[in-house]
Design a protein around this motif. Structure first.
Motif, PDB file in Angstrom:
ATOM      1  N   UNK A  16       3.998 -10.486  -9.042  1.00 29.49           N
ATOM      2  CA  UNK A  16       3.991 -11.498  -7.980  1.00 29.49           C
ATOM      3  C   UNK A  16       2.924 -11.198  -6.928  1.00 29.49           C
ATOM      4  N   UNK A  17       3.187 -10.197  -6.076  1.00 27.64           N
ATOM      5  CA  UNK A  17       2.293  -9.930  -4.947  1.00 27.64           C
ATOM      6  C   UNK A  17       0.909  -9.502  -5.420  1.00 27.64           C
ATOM      7  N   UNK A  18      -0.116 -10.143  -4.859  1.00 25.17           N
ATOM      8  CA  UNK A  18      -1.525  -9.849  -5.143  1.00 25.17           C
ATOM      9  C   UNK A  18      -1.909 -10.174  -6.588  1.00 25.17           C
ATOM     10  N   UNK A  19      -1.099 -10.989  -7.252  1.00 28.51           N
ATOM     11  CA  UNK A  19      -1.423 -11.455  -8.596  1.00 28.51           C
ATOM     12  C   UNK A  19      -1.283 -12.970  -8.672  1.00 28.51           C
ATOM     13  N   UNK A  20      -0.063 -13.482  -8.468  1.00 25.13           N
ATOM     14  CA  UNK A  20       0.130 -14.934  -8.470  1.00 25.13           C
ATOM     15  C   UNK A  20      -0.391 -15.576  -7.188  1.00 25.13           C
ATOM     16  N   UNK A  21      -0.695 -14.774  -6.222  1.00 22.12           N
ATOM     17  CA  UNK A  21      -1.501 -15.186  -5.077  1.00 22.12           C
ATOM     18  C   UNK A  21      -2.371 -13.991  -4.727  1.00 22.12           C
ATOM     19  N   UNK A  22      -3.517 -14.253  -4.104  1.00 24.06           N
ATOM     20  CA  UNK A  22      -4.377 -13.177  -3.604  1.00 24.06           C
ATOM     21  C   UNK A  22      -4.898 -13.593  -2.238  1.00 24.06           C
ATOM     22  N   UNK A  23      -4.727 -12.726  -1.258  1.00 24.72           N
ATOM     23  CA  UNK A  23      -5.183 -13.054   0.100  1.00 24.72           C
ATOM     24  C   UNK A  23      -5.730 -11.809   0.798  1.00 24.72           C
ATOM     25  N   UNK A  24      -6.502 -11.027   0.019  1.00 27.16           N
ATOM     26  CA  UNK A  24      -7.103  -9.798   0.557  1.00 27.16           C
ATOM     27  C   UNK A  24      -6.044  -8.857   1.126  1.00 27.16           C
ATOM     28  N   UNK A  25      -4.886  -8.803   0.453  1.00 22.81           N
ATOM     29  CA  UNK A  25      -3.802  -7.875   0.779  1.00 22.81           C
ATOM     30  C   UNK A  25      -3.183  -8.126   2.157  1.00 22.81           C
ATOM     31  N   UNK A  26      -3.359  -9.343   2.691  1.00 19.80           N
ATOM     32  CA  UNK A  26      -2.773  -9.614   4.014  1.00 19.80           C
ATOM     33  C   UNK A  26      -1.252  -9.509   3.977  1.00 19.80           C
ATOM     34  N   UNK A  27      -0.631 -10.095   2.951  1.00 19.80           N
ATOM     35  CA  UNK A  27       0.826  -9.988   2.837  1.00 19.80           C
ATOM     36  C   UNK A  27       1.226  -8.557   2.507  1.00 19.80           C
ATOM     37  N   UNK A  28       0.465  -7.914   1.647  1.00 16.73           N
ATOM     38  CA  UNK A  28       0.726  -6.516   1.329  1.00 16.73           C
ATOM     39  C   UNK A  28       0.662  -5.629   2.563  1.00 16.73           C
ATOM     40  N   UNK A  29      -0.294  -5.917   3.439  1.00 12.70           N
ATOM     41  CA  UNK A  29      -0.397  -5.138   4.673  1.00 12.70           C
ATOM     42  C   UNK A  29       0.822  -5.376   5.575  1.00 12.70           C
ATOM     43  N   UNK A  30       1.309  -6.610   5.602  1.00 13.70           N
ATOM     44  CA  UNK A  30       2.512  -6.891   6.389  1.00 13.70           C
ATOM     45  C   UNK A  30       3.699  -6.092   5.853  1.00 13.70           C
ATOM     46  N   UNK A  31       3.831  -6.039   4.535  1.00 18.38           N
ATOM     47  CA  UNK A  31       4.917  -5.268   3.933  1.00 18.38           C
ATOM     48  C   UNK A  31       4.763  -3.781   4.256  1.00 18.38           C
ATOM     49  N   UNK A  32       3.537  -3.281   4.168  1.00 18.02           N
ATOM     50  CA  UNK A  32       3.284  -1.877   4.475  1.00 18.02           C
ATOM     51  C   UNK A  32       3.661  -1.568   5.923  1.00 18.02           C
ATOM     52  N   UNK A  33       3.312  -2.473   6.835  1.00 18.63           N
ATOM     53  CA  UNK A  33       3.638  -2.281   8.244  1.00 18.63           C
ATOM     54  C   UNK A  33       5.152  -2.293   8.470  1.00 18.63           C
ATOM     55  N   UNK A  34       5.838  -3.215   7.790  1.00 17.13           N
ATOM     56  CA  UNK A  34       7.296  -3.287   7.928  1.00 17.13           C
ATOM     57  C   UNK A  34       7.961  -2.019   7.415  1.00 17.13           C
ATOM     58  N   UNK A  35       7.464  -1.536   6.278  1.00 19.84           N
ATOM     59  CA  UNK A  35       8.017  -0.304   5.716  1.00 19.84           C
ATOM     60  C   UNK A  35       7.819   0.851   6.699  1.00 19.84           C
ATOM     61  N   UNK A  36       6.610   0.945   7.261  1.00 13.29           N
ATOM     62  CA  UNK A  36       6.325   2.022   8.215  1.00 13.29           C
ATOM     63  C   UNK A  36       7.223   1.910   9.442  1.00 13.29           C
ATOM     64  N   UNK A  37       7.427   0.694   9.937  1.00 16.91           N
ATOM     65  CA  UNK A  37       8.298   0.500  11.098  1.00 16.91           C
ATOM     66  C   UNK A  37       9.715   0.985  10.799  1.00 16.91           C
ATOM     67  N   UNK A  38      10.207   0.621   9.611  1.00 15.76           N
ATOM     68  CA  UNK A  38      11.571   1.011   9.255  1.00 15.76           C
ATOM     69  C   UNK A  38      11.677   2.526   9.076  1.00 15.76           C
ATOM     70  N   UNK A  39      10.778   3.101   8.298  1.00 15.00           N
ATOM     71  CA  UNK A  39      10.898   4.531   8.004  1.00 15.00           C
ATOM     72  C   UNK A  39      10.714   5.373   9.266  1.00 15.00           C
ATOM     73  N   UNK A  40       9.824   4.934  10.170  1.00 16.65           N
ATOM     74  CA  UNK A  40       9.608   5.694  11.399  1.00 16.65           C
ATOM     75  C   UNK A  40      10.810   5.595  12.333  1.00 16.65           C
TER      76      UNK A  40
END
Length: 235
Positions: A16-40
């Motif tokens: 799904x992510x970065x395959x069925x849509x591609x947006x220069x990892x903008x959504x992926x970066x949002x997920x990465x940020x959310x994960x970092x917020x939660x884990x921290x």
């Protein structure tokens, strides 16, 4: 068909992510940020460590569990929190819809994602392809195993009622996922030719096909798209 030509796949698994849509990892970066917020905030694990766990284990969750950093009774809390992201950078894509719809039949098409089905469905709805797949095979289906693990592929095949790995094809943007799929005898299509972190071009010997995006798929495997004729749809 030559000896080096991959077999004709019957079961086609789209990431799904970065395959069925591609947006220069903008959504992926949002997920990465959310994960970092939660884990921290919840676990005392900084963002750099969280990203390292993702790179090593296939998902941060798998890494957190492997290293004993997340209690198992908080798994659903974690999954809900880190997938609560805006999808503003994912847009309706009639060209993608045309390609997916023309790829064999709906019974042959599956979404195979490391995320949760709720997130994948939201993404697919934004693109406009949510009705074109038999089902979404997500991290819960795979019992939290990632596509770095053969177990996840076995779970995916079971969900699709597939028994022969050579009849399966993975379309994915992760080299590690492609390598695992190829080691099991799947046909492999790697999406994207530049690394997310560095922007450097790369190659992947385990990919039977290495293309820029899904729009190129009919050009390299036209037999899977009998109703499409060149020029193939592009946005």
């Amino acid at each position: 068909m030559t000896a080096d030509t991959p077999p004709d796949p019957k079961f086609i698994f789209f990431d799904c992510d970065d395959t069925l849509y591609r947006n220069d990892w903008k959504t992926g970066d949002r997920l990465t940020q959310k994960i970092a917020q939660y884990t921290e905030s919840e676990l005392g694990v900084d963002g750099a460590k969280a990203y390292e766990l993702y790179k090593t284990h296939g998902t941060c969750l798998k890494g957190l569990l492997a290293e004993g950093l997340l209690p198992r009774d908080r798994i659903e809390e974690y999954l809900a929190a880190v997938h609560d992201v805006s999808l503003d950078e994912i847009h309706e894509d009639p060209a993608m819809r045309s390609i997916v719809e023309a790829c064999r039949t709906k019974a042959d098409r599956f979404v195979f994602t490391a995320s949760i089905s709720e997130h994948a469905k939201r993404c697919l709805e934004r693109v406009g392809v949510d009705d074109l797949f038999t089902c979404i095979i997500d991290t819960r289906t795979c019992e939290l195993e990632t596509k770095h693990s053969r177990i996840a592929f076995e779970k995916a095949m079971k969900a699709a009622n597939a028994s022969d790995p050579s009849a399966c094809m993975l379309i994915d943007d992760s080299v590690k996922n492609i390598r695992t799929a190829k080691s099991l005898g799947w046909t492999t299509v790697l999406i994207g030719k530049h690394e997310r972190d560095t922007g450097n071009a790369f190659a992947c010997p385990e990919a039977d096909y290495h293309i820029d995006d899904v729009y190129d798929l009919p050009s390299v495997m036209p037999h899977l798209f009998p109703s499409l004729k060149p020029p193939y749809p592009r946005p």
